[in-house]
Write a protein that holds these residues in place. Structure first.
Motif, short mmCIF file in Angstrom:
data_model
loop_
_atom_site.label_atom_id
_atom_site.label_comp_id
_atom_site.label_asym_id
_atom_site.label_seq_id
_atom_site.Cartn_x
_atom_site.Cartn_y
_atom_site.Cartn_z
N ALA A 208 -5.70 -23.64 -69.29
CA ALA A 208 -5.56 -22.24 -69.70
C ALA A 208 -4.59 -22.16 -70.88
CB ALA A 208 -5.09 -21.40 -68.53
N PHE A 209 -4.91 -22.86 -71.97
CA PHE A 209 -3.97 -23.00 -73.09
C PHE A 209 -3.71 -21.68 -73.79
CE2 PHE A 209 -8.02 -23.24 -75.18
CZ PHE A 209 -7.82 -22.78 -76.48
N THR A 210 -4.59 -20.71 -73.66
CA THR A 210 -4.38 -19.42 -74.34
C THR A 210 -3.30 -18.59 -73.67
OG1 THR A 210 -6.12 -18.34 -73.03
CG2 THR A 210 -6.78 -19.34 -75.13
N GLN A 211 -2.82 -19.03 -72.49
CA GLN A 211 -1.80 -18.27 -71.77
C GLN A 211 -0.38 -18.78 -72.04
OE1 GLN A 211 -3.11 -15.59 -70.20
NE2 GLN A 211 -4.96 -16.47 -71.12
N ASN A 212 -0.25 -19.73 -72.92
CA ASN A 212 1.05 -20.35 -73.19
C ASN A 212 1.73 -19.64 -74.35
OD1 ASN A 212 3.22 -21.98 -73.61
ND2 ASN A 212 2.06 -23.86 -73.94
N PHE A 213 2.84 -18.93 -74.07
CA PHE A 213 3.55 -18.20 -75.12
C PHE A 213 4.99 -18.66 -75.28
CE2 PHE A 213 -0.07 -15.66 -75.10
CZ PHE A 213 -0.32 -15.14 -73.84
N ASP A 214 5.38 -19.75 -74.65
CA ASP A 214 6.77 -20.21 -74.74
C ASP A 214 7.16 -20.43 -76.19
OD1 ASP A 214 6.86 -20.17 -72.03
OD2 ASP A 214 6.71 -22.35 -71.75
N ASN A 215 8.32 -19.92 -76.56
CA ASN A 215 8.88 -20.09 -77.90
C ASN A 215 8.03 -19.46 -79.00
OD1 ASN A 215 11.18 -21.74 -77.11
ND2 ASN A 215 9.69 -23.35 -76.71
N PHE A 216 7.13 -18.56 -78.62
CA PHE A 216 6.26 -17.96 -79.63
C PHE A 216 6.98 -16.86 -80.41
CE2 PHE A 216 3.06 -14.73 -80.84
CZ PHE A 216 2.34 -15.48 -81.76
N SER A 217 6.89 -16.93 -81.70
CA SER A 217 7.31 -15.90 -82.64
C SER A 217 8.81 -15.65 -82.72
CB SER A 217 6.61 -14.56 -82.37
OG SER A 217 6.95 -13.64 -83.39
N GLY A 218 9.41 -16.22 -83.74
CA GLY A 218 10.80 -15.93 -84.06
C GLY A 218 10.92 -15.05 -85.29
N ARG A 219 9.78 -14.53 -85.76
CA ARG A 219 9.79 -13.77 -87.01
C ARG A 219 10.60 -12.48 -86.90
NH1 ARG A 219 3.40 -12.10 -87.71
NH2 ARG A 219 3.07 -14.25 -86.97
N TYR A 220 10.64 -11.90 -85.69
CA TYR A 220 11.37 -10.63 -85.51
C TYR A 220 12.84 -10.79 -85.89
CZ TYR A 220 13.11 -6.45 -83.07
OH TYR A 220 13.72 -5.26 -82.76
N GLY A 221 13.50 -11.78 -85.30
CA GLY A 221 14.92 -11.95 -85.57
C GLY A 221 15.22 -12.25 -87.02
N ARG A 222 14.34 -13.02 -87.68
CA ARG A 222 14.59 -13.39 -89.08
C ARG A 222 14.51 -12.20 -90.02
NH1 ARG A 222 11.81 -17.84 -87.29
NH2 ARG A 222 9.80 -17.10 -88.08
N LEU A 223 13.74 -11.17 -89.64
CA LEU A 223 13.68 -9.99 -90.50
C LEU A 223 15.06 -9.40 -90.69
CD1 LEU A 223 12.17 -7.73 -92.02
CD2 LEU A 223 11.81 -6.61 -89.81
N TYR A 224 15.85 -9.40 -89.61
CA TYR A 224 17.16 -8.74 -89.65
C TYR A 224 18.30 -9.70 -89.96
CZ TYR A 224 14.21 -5.32 -87.43
OH TYR A 224 13.17 -4.45 -87.17
N ASN A 225 18.07 -10.96 -89.81
CA ASN A 225 19.14 -11.92 -90.03
C ASN A 225 18.61 -13.09 -90.85
OD1 ASN A 225 21.47 -13.42 -89.93
ND2 ASN A 225 21.63 -13.44 -87.70
N GLY A 226 18.48 -12.86 -92.15
CA GLY A 226 18.05 -13.93 -93.04
C GLY A 226 17.08 -13.51 -94.11
N ILE A 227 16.35 -12.40 -93.89
CA ILE A 227 15.34 -11.99 -94.87
C ILE A 227 15.56 -10.54 -95.32
CG2 ILE A 227 12.87 -11.69 -95.28
CD1 ILE A 227 12.46 -14.01 -93.23
N GLY A 228 15.28 -9.59 -94.43
CA GLY A 228 15.45 -8.19 -94.81
C GLY A 228 16.87 -7.87 -95.23
N ASP A 229 17.85 -8.46 -94.52
CA ASP A 229 19.24 -8.19 -94.87
C ASP A 229 19.59 -8.76 -96.24
OD1 ASP A 229 18.85 -10.74 -93.73
OD2 ASP A 229 20.94 -10.90 -93.07
N ARG A 230 19.08 -9.95 -96.56
CA ARG A 230 19.38 -10.54 -97.87
C ARG A 230 18.70 -9.75 -99.01
NH1 ARG A 230 19.40 -16.28 -95.37
NH2 ARG A 230 21.56 -16.93 -95.76
N LEU A 231 17.50 -9.28 -98.77
CA LEU A 231 16.82 -8.49 -99.79
C LEU A 231 17.50 -7.14 -99.97
CD1 LEU A 231 13.18 -9.49 -98.84
CD2 LEU A 231 14.49 -10.26 -100.84
N THR A 232 18.07 -6.60 -98.89
CA THR A 232 18.87 -5.38 -99.01
C THR A 232 20.15 -5.67 -99.79
OG1 THR A 232 18.00 -4.54 -96.92
CG2 THR A 232 20.05 -3.56 -97.71
#
Length: 566
Positions: A83-107
């Motif tokens: 059931a490989f489609t049910q594995n979400f461990d460690n999925f998606s770190g993009r949320y945190g990077r928006l506020y700490n590394g990308i959006g903040d630097r562009l601001t």
């Protein structure tokens, strides 16, 4: 303010980038603006782009282990399992990077410019707008799979703003992004009131070329509008028409206009970027082989049944004398777990013969792999030679833009020719992958000829048929997005293609006879009453849980965000 002398070293800080988790996204932001006063604004642009594209954990977890097998771009070594489609461990770190590394630097760019003498500030007008377009893209990339996120109140913590921002709905964010990109494009088109400071080498996309950023901004507006066609049809169509009514000089017109991050081979040299265990998938390989798709050797490697290895197998008594190498050496792996676990398939495809070569045991693999240097140009070849080609990491390619125009025409949103834009999308995709293959120094690659492209466009499955226009357009876009699987995933959610009966088929996945369900959004972390922003999060999450199809709970990745309505 006076900037200290800064010696630019191309992408020097890449490799030391940090990822953030959602729970710490705001509290980790530095609240002291004075630490930035000695940094050139353009440095923050380079740092942000490095953070966007230099994420090896995202490559490993989000792409290689999640989205690519979900979307049948690849399989595990022995085919997709369980059931490989049910594995979400460690999925998606993009949320945190928006506020700490990308959006903040562009601001930071805007805040740094505000601290300059008044007479200097007009020289950064274009840089600020380019940064806003990039910030809009990454915000879109995050909300795309999360839904509501902080935006209007975000990125202001170090400048006296709130550290507990309210959340904007996805619909509100899309509206804001379109308005901001539109303003940025308009400003970039206008004659500046002062000579502009160019981003130059700090911009790994376009070298600070304002006209290229105008085209990129318009392409991004088009993409955000296309996302909304199921749920916000009228306003989305208005934006599509407005964008495509822009002068031709303001719209992408060739692969040279594509929004693509380019970097040296070492940019993706880390171990998490290693794609060598990713098998080529049977559905795509079968389609490409049948239609003589010129991209097949850019996408995948031939199996190991060369005549040299066949002769070795003959000498070892594992093949009869006179056996010749097969004509077809591009063979895909089974994407459905039930198919991969069938005894006959295990024996034929996943039990390769073994021989001894120069004292070493060597497996003569029957199956193809994804082209490793397509994702990691530094990958060593069979002789141990480390690759020295370039990385090409796309945001919006010209092919993507052409397919969007083709779809808008096929849906009668515009009066353009769907056939012409479809063929432009296919042709430019083939040429783009040809450029990438050569630039990335792919092994076993033969450059494309115009005759191959012409023949491919004439294939029955490829030749444009108005009765199945959306099917064909979306199916070819799906192939094109091999190097951009997150966008392939989004396009599948938006259009319903590919599917088991589409032009490029994507078979139903089953495990022990039960159909597997593919994720449609990122699982969202559970609420914590001790979180300083608990009330704002709860209000946003409760509103999303009330959306049709959002799911049974926050972590139900089978649910849908606003734009992905049932």
């Amino acid at each position: 303010m006076k900037f200290t002398k800064y010696k630019f070293v191309l992408l020097a800080t890449i490799g030391f980038l940090t990822a953030s988790c959602e729970k710490q996204a705001f509290v980790d932001i530095n609240t002291d603006p004075d630490v930035l006063t000695e940094i050139p604004p353009q440095n923050q642009f380079l740092q942000a782009t490095s953070q966007i594209h230099g994420q090896d954990f995202e490559a490993y977890y989000d792409l290689y282990r999640r989205i690519m097998p979900w979307m049948q771009y690849t399989t595990d070594l022995n085919g997709n399992q369980g059931a490989f489609t049910q594995n979400f461990d460690n999925f998606s770190g993009r949320y945190g990077r928006l506020y700490n590394g990308i959006g903040d630097r562009l601001t930071d760019i805007e805040k740094l410019v505000e601290d300059l003498p008044a007479e200097e500030q007009p020289r950064y007008t274009n840089m600020i707008r380019i940064a806003r377009i990039l910030k809009a893209y990454y915000t879109f990339y995050v909300t795309d799979i999360y839904g509501a996120i902080p935006y209007s109140d975000a990125f202001q913590g170090r400048y006296g703003g709130t550290l507990t921002p309210e959340y904007d709905t996805q619909q509100e964010i899309f509206t804001q992004l379109d308005s901001q990109i539109k303003e940025a494009v308009s400003t970039l088109k206008a004659s500046p009131t002062a000579p502009q400071i160019s981003l130059g080498q700090y911009d790994q996309y376009f070298g600070g070329n304002a006209q290229k950023w105008i085209k990129a901004g318009n392409a991004l507006r088009l993409k955000i509008a296309m996302r909304q066609l199921k749920v916000n049809k009228g306003p989305a169509e208005t934006i599509i028409k407005e964008v495509l009514a822009m002068p031709a000089t303001d719209l992408m017109s060739s692969n040279e206009d594509g929004w693509v991050f380019t970097a040296y081979a070492g940019f993706t040299a880390g171990g998490n970027w290693d794609p060598t265990s990713l098998r080529a998938p049977k559905p795509i390989v079968d389609f490409m082989w049948k239609t003589k798709d010129p991209r097949i050797d850019a996408f995948f490697t031939p199996n190991l049944f060369s005549q040299v290895n066949v002769d070795r197998l003959i000498a070892a008594g594992k093949l009869p004398a006179g056996t010749t190498a097969p004509e077809r050496r591009y063979v895909g792996s089974f994407t459905s777990p039930d198919d991969a676990q069938r005894a006959v398939n295990i024996q034929r495809y996943y039990s390769p013969p073994q021989i001894v070569v120069n004292g070493q045991n060597v497996l003569i693999d029957t199956l193809s792999f994804i082209q490793p240097r397509l994702f990691r140009p530094a990958q060593a070849d069979a002789q141990g030679n480390v690759g020295g080609g370039l990385n090409y990491i796309p945001v919006i390619t010209y092919s993507d833009f052409a397919f969007m125009r083709a779809e808008a025409a096929a849906r009668s949103i515009t009066g353009e020719s769907a056939k012409n834009w479809y063929e432009m999308g296919v042709t430019s995709s083939i040429n783009w992958y040809d450029k990438v293959a050569v630039g990335s120094n792919l092994t076993n690659y033969t450059p494309v000829t115009q005759a191959e492209i012409t023949a491919y466009l004439a294939m029955p499955e490829v030749a444009f048929d108005p009765s199945k226009a959306i099917n064909q357009i979306a199916s070819q876009a799906y192939l094109h997005f091999l190097k951009q699987p997150a966008e392939g995933w989004a396009n599948w959610k938006r259009t319903g293609f590919p599917n088991p009966t589409s032009v490029v088929p994507m078979p139903t996945l089953t495990n022990n006879g039960a159909a597997l369900t593919i994720a449609r959004r990122a699982p969202i972390g559970l609420l914590n009453e001790n979180d300083p922003n608990y009330l704002n999060k709860k209000a946003a999450y409760d509103a999303m849980l009330a959306l049709p199809g959002f799911g049974n709970d926050l972590q139900d990745a089978k649910g849908r965000v606003w734009w992905d309505a049932p």
